[in-house]
Motif scaffolding. Structure first.
Motif: not given
Length: 284
Positions: A135-156
């Motif tokens: 899983l290269s970085a571009d395949k790992i889903t990322t959520y970001q807001d002003s308080k956190k960054t969440v890299h989603i490898l598995a799940g939701e």
């Protein structure tokens, strides 16, 4: 219902492979508490001598191995003919299934920071076809807001799905970067096994208390439907990992994890007579 903390674990310094120094956060003696997860090894070193000896050719059967690097590089190859490198921000999620032989060779870097996690396979999946994936970085889903960054490898998380989905163990693997003076909330099924692993900074995993823990710390949760984590004056980075319990017997022999001692004997015999790796026809 908010999940309470069952216990904190600091792990133990250990060596594996050809002499790689690491911290084993949990393993063989913690099976009942982490099902379906078997092991978590933590790499955090600025000294290449700690890891350059690597993990020479070795077999796996009956599990999935998840190698995730925040910083560093690991070259790898396997009996399926795959070869490549896991670099900073990348992951290798490998289903060993019926059997695979591979090697992992860390390369010199300013910092080697990451984990390897073993996820058990259900009994009827242990002899399934191996699956290999980087899983290269571009395949790992990322959520970001002003308080956190969440890299989603598995799940939701936040209605975004990670690239790895499994039906039986239903794993969640989130890499959470939380700013200072912030809070992280997560909902999940009450019956799932859940733990967090703090790798940087300080965080509070029991919101109704004032207890802040420092890295490296495993936080094992009791049953419940909600996780809350907060920071104070210092930011934090942690993994949140969850999965559906298998509640099956475990027979563990080194890098092979099956359901019975007889299955381990078969695996050992097959390694001796070079029949460990199964053909397509044998797996059909």
């Amino acid at each position: 219902m908010l999940r309470k903390v069952k216990k904190y674990l600091k792990g133990n310094l250990s060596q594996d492979g050809a002499g790689v120094k690491l911290r084993r956060m949990f393993g063989y003696h913690d099976l009942n508490e982490f099902d379906p997860f078997l092991l978590l090894d933590f790499f955090d070193s600025t000294d290449p001598a700690d890891y350059l000896k690597g993990f020479p050719w070795h077999p796996h059967r009956g599990i999935e191995t998840i190698t995730y690097l925040i910083e560093g590089e690991i070259d790898h190859g396997d009996s399926l003919g795959n070869k490549g490198a896991i670099k900073s921000g990348q992951c290798q999620w490998m289903k060993a299934g019926s059997g695979i032989i591979h090697q992992e060779l860390p390369q010199e870097s300013n910092l080697m920071l990451g984990v390897q996690v073993w996820l058990n396979l259900a009994a009827d999946d242990k002899m399934s076809k191996p699956e290999y994936g980087d899983l290269s970085a571009d395949k790992i889903t990322t959520y970001q807001d002003s308080k956190k960054t969440v890299h989603i490898l598995a799940g939701e998380f936040a209605n975004q799905k990670g690239p790895i989905q499994r039906e039986k163990t239903n794993p969640t693997f989130l890499d959470v970067e939380l700013t200072a003076e912030s809070e992280f909330n997560y909902q999940l099924p009450a019956e799932q096994q859940v733990f967090a692993f703090l790798i940087r900074g300080k965080a509070n995993f029991e919101v109704n208390s004032e207890k802040f823990v420092e890295k490296p710390t495993i936080v094992l949760y009791e049953s419940g439907t909600e996780i809350k984590v907060k920071t104070a004056e210092e930011k934090a980075r942690f993994f949140l990992i969850a999965g559906q319990k298998l509640a099956e017997p475990v027979a563990w022999g080194g890098p092979i994890v099956m359901n019975s001692r007889e299955e381990l004997v078969i695996a050992s015999r097959e390694l001796d007579n070079n029949s460990f790796i199964k053909t397509e026809a044998e797996l059909d």
